[in-house]
Design a protein around this motif. Sequence first.
Motif, PDB file in Angstrom:
ATOM      1  N   ALA A  17      -3.976  77.014  54.983  1.00 36.07           N
ATOM      2  CA  ALA A  17      -3.837  75.772  54.566  1.00 36.07           C
ATOM      3  C   ALA A  17      -2.669  75.198  55.639  1.00 36.07           C
ATOM      4  CB  ALA A  17      -3.024  75.647  53.081  1.00 36.07           C
ATOM      5  N   LEU A  18      -3.074  74.166  56.140  1.00 38.29           N
ATOM      6  CA  LEU A  18      -2.144  73.429  57.109  1.00 38.29           C
ATOM      7  C   LEU A  18      -1.524  72.142  56.531  1.00 38.29           C
ATOM      8  CD1 LEU A  18      -4.753  73.454  60.039  1.00 38.29           C
ATOM      9  CD2 LEU A  18      -3.070  74.818  59.584  1.00 38.29           C
ATOM     10  N   ILE A  51      -7.112  67.838  47.699  1.00 39.33           N
ATOM     11  CA  ILE A  51      -7.005  68.279  49.022  1.00 39.33           C
ATOM     12  C   ILE A  51      -8.407  68.644  49.450  1.00 39.33           C
ATOM     13  CG2 ILE A  51      -5.895  69.700  50.919  1.00 39.33           C
ATOM     14  CD1 ILE A  51      -3.595  69.649  48.976  1.00 39.33           C
ATOM     15  N   PRO A  52      -8.835  67.993  50.540  1.00 39.32           N
ATOM     16  CA  PRO A  52     -10.243  68.508  51.228  1.00 39.32           C
ATOM     17  C   PRO A  52     -10.099  69.724  51.657  1.00 39.32           C
ATOM     18  CG  PRO A  52      -9.667  66.067  51.905  1.00 39.32           C
ATOM     19  CD  PRO A  52      -8.442  66.646  51.114  1.00 39.32           C
ATOM     20  N   GLU A  82     -10.229  67.914  64.940  1.00 38.72           N
ATOM     21  CA  GLU A  82     -11.570  67.782  64.181  1.00 38.72           C
ATOM     22  C   GLU A  82     -11.376  67.827  62.847  1.00 38.72           C
ATOM     23  OE1 GLU A  82     -14.706  70.155  65.917  1.00 38.72           O
ATOM     24  OE2 GLU A  82     -14.008  69.765  67.794  1.00 38.72           O
ATOM     25  N   VAL A  83     -10.644  68.904  62.267  1.00 42.76           N
ATOM     26  CA  VAL A  83     -10.558  68.934  60.826  1.00 42.76           C
ATOM     27  C   VAL A  83      -9.778  67.934  60.247  1.00 42.76           C
ATOM     28  CG1 VAL A  83      -9.478  70.416  59.109  1.00 42.76           C
ATOM     29  CG2 VAL A  83     -10.562  71.633  60.815  1.00 42.76           C
ATOM     30  N   LEU A  84      -8.709  67.713  61.095  1.00 43.28           N
ATOM     31  CA  LEU A  84      -7.875  66.345  60.445  1.00 43.28           C
ATOM     32  C   LEU A  84      -8.565  64.895  60.657  1.00 43.28           C
ATOM     33  CD1 LEU A  84      -4.393  67.295  62.061  1.00 43.28           C
ATOM     34  CD2 LEU A  84      -4.863  67.481  59.833  1.00 43.28           C
ATOM     35  N   ALA A  85      -9.366  64.935  61.570  1.00 42.83           N
ATOM     36  CA  ALA A  85     -10.051  63.674  61.534  1.00 42.83           C
ATOM     37  C   ALA A  85     -11.295  63.777  60.573  1.00 42.83           C
ATOM     38  CB  ALA A  85     -10.980  63.604  63.134  1.00 42.83           C
ATOM     39  N   TYR A  86     -11.701  64.894  59.989  1.00 44.93           N
ATOM     40  CA  TYR A  86     -12.387  64.766  58.762  1.00 44.93           C
ATOM     41  C   TYR A  86     -11.857  64.605  57.414  1.00 44.93           C
ATOM     42  CZ  TYR A  86     -14.624  67.525  55.012  1.00 44.93           C
ATOM     43  OH  TYR A  86     -15.431  67.969  53.851  1.00 44.93           O
ATOM     44  N   VAL A  87     -10.452  64.950  57.465  1.00 42.41           N
ATOM     45  CA  VAL A  87      -9.764  64.717  56.288  1.00 42.41           C
ATOM     46  C   VAL A  87      -9.135  63.377  56.374  1.00 42.41           C
ATOM     47  CG1 VAL A  87      -7.433  65.167  55.133  1.00 42.41           C
ATOM     48  CG2 VAL A  87      -8.590  67.015  56.149  1.00 42.41           C
ATOM     49  N   TYR A  88      -8.972  62.666  57.461  1.00 41.50           N
ATOM     50  CA  TYR A  88      -8.518  61.205  57.373  1.00 41.50           C
ATOM     51  C   TYR A  88      -9.848  60.255  57.127  1.00 41.50           C
ATOM     52  CZ  TYR A  88      -4.401  62.685  59.905  1.00 41.50           C
ATOM     53  OH  TYR A  88      -3.060  63.313  60.223  1.00 41.50           O
TER      54      TYR A  88
END
Length: 100
Positions: A17-18, A51-52, A82-88
């Motif tokens: 988890a980040l 949380i995604p 890329e993961v953060l963009a997905y979450v956003y």
Amino acid sequence: MSERRTKDRSPRRAAAALRYRPAKDPAPKIVAVGRGPVAERIIALAREHGIPTRADHDLVEVLAELDLGQVIPVDVYEIVAEVLAYVYRLNSIAGRQSDS
């Protein structure tokens, strides 16, 4: 999260988890990492809190080698971005704003 086979050939899930707070953190940090039952709990907590999650075996293996609280290394910035963009995108679709 990912699955890796153990010696007995059963899948062993891994999760990391980040946390990233742009105003406070220079880069995303590792806040949880585990395998087996610990990984299952990390994933369950993420789901319970909306949380995604994203399955990426290679990324979780890299992140699992880091210490808790450690900022992610430069060589994984691109995939984490890329993961953060997905979450956003998911947050935007859901009409939520991240305040943590």
